[in-house]
Design a protein around this motif. Structure first.
Motif, PDB file in Angstrom:
ATOM      1  N   TYR A 140      43.459  57.139  35.214  1.00 21.42           N
ATOM      2  CA  TYR A 140      43.062  57.873  36.410  1.00 21.42           C
ATOM      3  C   TYR A 140      43.498  59.321  36.267  1.00 21.42           C
ATOM      4  CZ  TYR A 140      47.971  57.492  37.887  1.00 21.42           C
ATOM      5  OH  TYR A 140      49.345  57.578  37.947  1.00 21.42           O
ATOM      6  N   LYS A 153      39.584  57.346  39.692  1.00 15.59           N
ATOM      7  CA  LYS A 153      39.559  56.387  38.586  1.00 15.59           C
ATOM      8  C   LYS A 153      38.619  56.891  37.492  1.00 15.59           C
ATOM      9  CE  LYS A 153      37.404  52.504  39.379  1.00 15.59           C
ATOM     10  NZ  LYS A 153      37.120  51.118  39.832  1.00 15.59           N
ATOM     11  N   LEU A 236      42.905  50.837  40.717  1.00 11.41           N
ATOM     12  CA  LEU A 236      42.018  50.891  39.546  1.00 11.41           C
ATOM     13  C   LEU A 236      41.194  49.614  39.394  1.00 11.41           C
ATOM     14  CD1 LEU A 236      44.435  52.484  36.885  1.00 11.41           C
ATOM     15  CD2 LEU A 236      42.637  53.619  38.194  1.00 11.41           C
TER      16      LEU A 236
END
Length: 555
Positions: A140, A153, A236
């Motif tokens: 990220y 992300k 994520l």
């Protein structure tokens, strides 16, 4: 709400171009390299055209003509904060590299156009992340500081990492602080979970443990994983589960019960893994390894081909080597050939001096316990294990951390060759579509100092140049990228740069990277990398969370 932070500035000496532009901004505005900004641009229609750019350099300037002017204006050098003869006019101006335009219009942006910060959708559009096919999380990014901070992300198209569009990953960075192994395992764990249901392709993994016991418990959870990292994994959309379907392979030793001699792993851990049928001992018999003797010469310069002649002589079972079936017999016959009487003056016979050199090169290695007579229960030959038993979603971890350098080279070369042979000719239906080979300390096998005739170097070149078409993918790690063979790193589609030193970034490998990014590489934090991938429109400064598998103190 659009947050305007400045306006484009095009001057006689610093004009806007199709690749770069400049803008001024308030001197109190906090911006950083890799931050992305946007500018409304010209368009042939009524619909807006937006140009996105990534910040490369930030400069502060005032109306002072020289440093001497500033000295005088501070009451001739008074350092008190509130002393000054005049208020200087000052601003920051920023150099930006153009990465894309929403209408593919690449004429220079115009002077006076407003420059704004981006929202998350803008950031994804700018970097080419908005519609990624076959997405694979690689970390990220955090953009902007303070109240405007954005966390996005970063996903890559897996086809550009493990094929078929592109393949192979190279990770570089100094020892310890660069967290190279941790980032490799982060990506590999994400890949295993992505392909766990055999969705589109089957993937298997072969890892080499080269430091302590780093990778000898990757199927056990990290019970000390901080809550902040758990939150990052959740954001994520990644699992916090460790690797699954893992098998460990330890080098055989005569003190095989405790494994004290050949592995850094704790004896209790080894016994527990064996009891659960997850750990095995590997060794190499002469009959199964005779055709791999060249791997013991990987670090020897053989420009005249004399050592290769000795290897071929042995492999073909010529002379006294006919009928040899164990390492003891091999050493005995080799001793005979180092004596002048053994050659008998036969025409074209290999010289005694060549046999003596050959003996010096191989004798030390084959004294290691892994070179043994026969396989017993719980013991395996790694080449056969890979060719016959490696299946989809399986992870093989091969421990070579405590072996000497020649033995490590032999094990690595044997495994790499076995993977290649399996993909070329194994006769079974459950061969994985892709096999990812992870190797740390690549400099041992593919540095610029490795002899050109090295069979392991040739194998690595074969994998990087043609492995993609076979589904053999190399994930490699080293401290100094500049020391690696050009054809190996040149065939890697994805590159990750961790923290390194100023001497390293001055090398030719980093010439294409802007100077400010080079300087950033010398102060990157653990858990931070600069990524280059064909699917990304720019270099990206990413971060990643701590590993989900068990961590050992000091490694």
């Amino acid at each position: 709400m659009i947050q305007v932070i400045g306006k484009v500035s095009a001057t006689e000496k610093m004009p806007s171009t199709i690749d770069n532009f400049f803008f001024w901004t308030d001197k109190g505005r906090i911006l950083s390299p890799f931050d992305i900004v946007k500018v409304e641009h010209v368009s042939p229609s009524a619909e807006k055209s937006i140009t996105y750019g990534v910040i490369e350099e930030i400069t502060h300037v005032t109306d002072a003509t020289s440093h001497f002017t500033n000295f005088i204006s501070s009451n001739f050098g008074d350092t008190q904060d509130n002393v000054g003869q005049m208020n200087r006019l000052g601003m920051n101006y920023v150099k930006v590299k153009v990465v894309c335009n929403t209408k593919d219009i690449y004429t220079p942006v115009l002077d006076g156009k407003q420059v704004s910060l981006c929202d998350e959708d803008d950031i994804r559009t700018a970097l080419g992340l908005s519609e990624v096919k076959n997405p694979l999380v690689c970390g990220y990014l955090e953009m902007y500081k303070g109240d405007a901070t954005k966390r996005v992300k970063v996903e890559l198209n897996s086809h550009f990492l493990i094929g078929p569009e592109g393949a192979h990953l190279n990770i570089s960075g100094i020892s310890g602080l660069a967290a190279k192994t941790s980032y490799s395992m982060f990506l590999l764990n994400a890949i295993q979970h992505k392909f766990k249901d055999n969705d589109g392709a089957s993937v298997a993994f072969v890892f080499f443990n080269v430091k302590g016991r780093d990778l000898m418990a990757i199927d056990e959870p990290n019970t000390d994983l901080p809550e902040i990292d758990k939150e990052i994994y959740e954001n994520l959309e990644l699992s916090t589960e460790p690797f699954r379907n893992v098998r460990y392979y330890y080098p055989y030793s005569k003190d095989n019960l405790t494994q004290k001699v050949q592995s850094y792993a704790h004896p209790d851990d080894v016994l527990r893994q064996k009891a659960n049928n997850k750990a095995f001992t590997y060794k190499f018999t002469y009959e199964d390894s005779q055709d791999k003797l060249d791997l013991l010469l990987a670090n020897e310069d053989d420009s005249t081909g004399t050592l290769e002649s000795c290897v071929n002589y042995v492999i073909n079972g010529e002379g006294c080597f006919a009928g040899v079936n164990n390492w003891t017999q091999f050493q005995t016959k080799l001793d005979d050939y180092t004596k002048s009487a053994a050659n008998g003056g036969t025409k074209n016979e290999i010289q005694v001096t060549s046999w003596r050199k050959f003996k010096r090169c191989v004798s030390k290695a084959i004294k290691n316990d892994i070179f043994s007579k026969v396989l017993h229960a719980g013991e395996v030959d790694l080449s056969k294990e890979i060719q016959n038993n490696l299946t989809a979603n399986q992870v093989l971890v091969i421990d070579i951390a405590r072996l000497d350098e020649n033995s490590q080279s032999f094990v690595f070369g044997s495994v790499a060759r076995a993977i290649y042979d399996m993909k070329l000719g194994a006769d079974r239906d459950n061969i994985p579509d892709k096999v990812i080979l992870f190797v740390d300390e690549l400099n041992k096998y593919a540095s610029n100092d490795v002899p050109k005739n090295s069979p392991i170097l040739r194998q690595l070149l074969e994998i990087t140049e043609r492995g993609r078409s076979l589904g053999i993918i190399l994930f490699s790690v080293e401290q100094f990228r500049s020391a690696i063979h050009d054809r190996v790193k040149g065939n890697c589609a994805t590159h990750a740069y961790g923290r390194t030193n100023a001497i390293e970034v001055s090398k030719a490998d980093y010439k294409y990277i802007p100077k400010v990014y080079q300087n950033m590489m010398t102060r990157l934090s653990p858990g931070e990398y600069i990524i280059s991938n064909p699917a990304l429109r720019s270099l990206v400064n990413i971060k990643f969370p701590r590993p989900t598998y068990k961590q050992f103190p000091n490694g």
